[in-house]
Design an enzyme around this catalytic site. Structure first.
Site, PDB file in Angstrom:
ATOM      1  N   HIS A  75       0.385  -1.227   0.136  1.00 58.81           N
ATOM      2  CA  HIS A  75      -0.212  -0.172  -0.186  1.00 58.81           C
ATOM      3  C   HIS A  75       0.887   1.090  -0.082  1.00 58.81           C
ATOM      4  O   HIS A  75       0.382   2.483  -0.342  1.00 58.81           O
ATOM      5  CB  HIS A  75      -1.429  -0.100   1.235  1.00 58.81           C
ATOM      6  CG  HIS A  75      -1.451   1.442   1.044  1.00 58.81           C
ATOM      7  ND1 HIS A  75      -1.705   2.189   2.545  1.00 58.81           N
ATOM      8  CD2 HIS A  75      -2.403   2.159   0.763  1.00 58.81           C
ATOM      9  CE1 HIS A  75      -1.969   3.108   2.433  1.00 58.81           C
ATOM     10  NE2 HIS A  75      -3.132   3.200   0.783  1.00 58.81           N
ATOM     11  N   GLU A  78       2.207   1.911  -3.632  1.00 65.51           N
ATOM     12  CA  GLU A  78       0.656   2.634  -4.381  1.00 65.51           C
ATOM     13  C   GLU A  78       0.983   4.212  -4.079  1.00 65.51           C
ATOM     14  O   GLU A  78       0.656   4.830  -4.631  1.00 65.51           O
ATOM     15  CB  GLU A  78      -0.279   1.760  -3.390  1.00 65.51           C
ATOM     16  CG  GLU A  78      -1.650   2.497  -4.520  1.00 65.51           C
ATOM     17  CD  GLU A  78      -2.459   2.594  -3.577  1.00 65.51           C
ATOM     18  OE1 GLU A  78      -3.502   4.161  -3.202  1.00 65.51           O
ATOM     19  OE2 GLU A  78      -3.340   1.455  -2.793  1.00 65.51           O
ATOM     20  N   HIS A  79       1.066   4.341  -2.127  1.00 66.08           N
ATOM     21  CA  HIS A  79       0.963   6.008  -2.729  1.00 66.08           C
ATOM     22  C   HIS A  79       2.454   6.233  -3.418  1.00 66.08           C
ATOM     23  O   HIS A  79       2.355   7.111  -4.085  1.00 66.08           O
ATOM     24  CB  HIS A  79       1.078   6.158  -1.312  1.00 66.08           C
ATOM     25  CG  HIS A  79      -0.014   6.264  -0.600  1.00 66.08           C
ATOM     26  ND1 HIS A  79      -0.589   7.141   0.330  1.00 66.08           N
ATOM     27  CD2 HIS A  79      -1.291   5.636  -0.743  1.00 66.08           C
ATOM     28  CE1 HIS A  79      -1.651   7.593   0.668  1.00 66.08           C
ATOM     29  NE2 HIS A  79      -2.184   5.887   0.131  1.00 66.08           N
ATOM     30  N   GLU A 155      -3.121   7.445   7.917  1.00 65.59           N
ATOM     31  CA  GLU A 155      -4.066   7.086   7.356  1.00 65.59           C
ATOM     32  C   GLU A 155      -4.691   5.743   8.269  1.00 65.59           C
ATOM     33  O   GLU A 155      -6.481   5.565   8.325  1.00 65.59           O
ATOM     34  CB  GLU A 155      -4.269   6.920   5.981  1.00 65.59           C
ATOM     35  CG  GLU A 155      -5.372   5.933   5.296  1.00 65.59           C
ATOM     36  CD  GLU A 155      -4.919   5.735   3.838  1.00 65.59           C
ATOM     37  OE1 GLU A 155      -5.909   5.084   3.310  1.00 65.59           O
ATOM     38  OE2 GLU A 155      -3.364   6.342   3.676  1.00 65.59           O
TER      39      GLU A 155
END
Length: 465
Positions: A75, A78-79, A155
């Site tokens: 993840h 991905e950012h 997040e």
């Protein structure tokens, strides 16, 4: 960026079409496919209703492919894919797409990572060039990586740590999968996220991000004759990589049911949920997947389902109840259920009523009438799927990323039509095994909540944006 519960989005809800049960030979999306010389698969679904396209690149890697100690790196990368190349400055990727009238985003699951742009047909070549650029030319340094690490940590805090339902969902999955990495949080465990480094991200990028580990799916106003030269021009020139093979441990035999209870002052309404280990279209007993899709429709889809009618309407013991099941996975899947009690009803009493409903299914099975209605409802619910560019691209990309074939996607209506009562009853007996289950309770402390946060049934983290 946000975390959301996706629910059963795979073959059950996203890849249906206009079809009746009597048209079992009809195709779903009628895609066209080809493979570039470097091994990248290209899939096209033509849709000429409007001059727009949905452009998606799927990588066959997700959080379940992470090595121990670096949870969340899939993840995180991905950012970081939005942090620029030699030709695109950090943060400019999405700005360029937006300036050209499009929108874009990305998502990470246990089995895949995907990137998409929805944009006008005459801007397709532009986004293909940009996506291909970051496939091989991503530029990372501590200056951009470490601040973004703070972003994903925040997040996690806002979407998981501050959400009791999400926290419980993490704990349920960690208990359901005792050895398999599907028990790992997609966004990552906080203590490991805090140590993720630039080199961790680059190592993951070099290991998995290559054209021969990727799938290009385009849906919209373009033909294969037009798409093929563009795919060859932008993606075909990228050398194939030395991509690793996925190594997944096998889940051991489980011998006892598990229970997880989370008591939190932020919970405004109690709820219960239960997960059972279940087969997927790729696992052992894959022939049970289609019957389980129909079973989930019968038991817990909507206000006419068994659970809702019994628990909410007839017994007035719950305010909502349902089931969820997504068989699109590299390995095992899970069959889940949830219920929210009415005011004054104890979770123990609600769980007892849920257990009684499950016992009825195991002992007595389903009826021919229930089967016929469920099949019709499943297939009729897809009336608008072919009109949606994203549904076609999403369904095909997800299926191919976990190792299914185009033929398996296209033959989904046939499999649903072929399901029998006997198959459903056998699958129910096999899956509703307490020894392979985890029950979760989410509840406020004695005296009630301190802030009255609304409760959401725990249906499981499926993807992270």
């Amino acid at each position: 960026m946000s975390v959301f519960a996706r629910g059963p989005i795979g073959l059950l809800t996203a890849m249906m079409l206009i079809i009746s049960p009597h048209l079992a030979e009809a195709a779903v999306f009628s895609p066209q496919t080809m493979t570039l010389d470097n091994g990248m698969q290209v899939v096209l679904v033509e849709n000429h209703r409007a001059p727009v396209v949905s452009h998606m690149v799927w990588y066959k890697v997700g959080s379940a492919d992470e090595t121990e100690g670096v949870s969340g790196i899939a993840h995180f990368l991905e950012h970081l894919m939005f942090k620029g190349t030699k030709d695109i400055a950090p943060g400019d990727f999405s700005k360029i797409v937006a300036r050209n009238g499009g929108n874009d985003n990305a998502f990470t699951s246990w089995d895949y990572t995907g990137y998409f742009q929805n944009i006008a047909r005459d801007r397709l070549e532009m986004v293909m060039g940009m996506e291909a650029d970051r496939m091989r030319n991503l530029q990372l340094s501590d200056d951009v990586v470490l601040p973004e690490r703070d972003v994903i940590i925040e997040e996690r805090r806002s979407r998981i740590d501050n959400n009791p339902g999400a926290l419980l969902g993490e704990q349920i999955r960690a208990s359901l999968y005792m050895a398999h990495p599907y028990g790992r949080s997609i966004i990552g465990w906080l203590n490991e996220m805090q140590t993720l480094s630039t080199e961790d991200a680059l190592a993951f990028y070099r290991k998995w991000y290559a054209p021969n580990n990727a799938i290009l799916v385009v849906a919209g106003d373009i033909t294969m004759a037009e798409l093929k030269p563009l795919a060859e021009k932008y993606y075909g020139v990228i050398p194939a990589g030395d991509v690793s093979t996925r190594h997944r441990v096998k889940e051991p035999t489980q011998h006892a049911p598990r229970k997880v209870t989370l008591t939190d002052p932020r919970v405004g309404q109690a709820s219960m949920s239960r997960y059972y280990l279940a087969p997927s279209y790729n696992s052992e007993n894959a022939d049970q997947a289609a019957p389980l899709e129909v079973l989930s429709e019968i038991l817990g889809s909507g206000t006419t389902s068994r659970f809702f009618r019994s628990l909410v309407v007839d017994q007035s013991i719950a305010t909502s109840a349902g089931t969820f099941y997504d068989p699109v996975a590299v390995d095992l899947a899970s069959f889940g259920l949830y219920a929210v009690p009415r005011d004054g009803v104890e979770l123990a009493d609600l769980e007892k009523a849920v257990n009684a409903e499950i016992a009825k299914v195991v002992e007595n099975g389903v009826t021919e009438d229930e089967l016929a209605r469920a099949k019709q409802k499943l297939l009729d619910s897809a009336v608008f799927a072919r009109d949606s560019l994203s549904a076609a691209a999403r369904s095909l990309g997800e299926a191919l990323a976990v190792g299914l074939s185009v033929d398996q996607v296209e033959s989904w209506p046939e499999r649903i039509n072929a399901v029998t009562v006997e198959q459903i009853n056998a699958a129910a007996k096999a899956v509703f095994d307490d020894k392979r289950s985890v029950t979760g309770w989410l509840q406020p402390p004695e005296g009630g909540p301190t802030n009255g946060m609304p409760a959401a049934p725990v249906t499981g983290e499926q993807e992270v944006n």
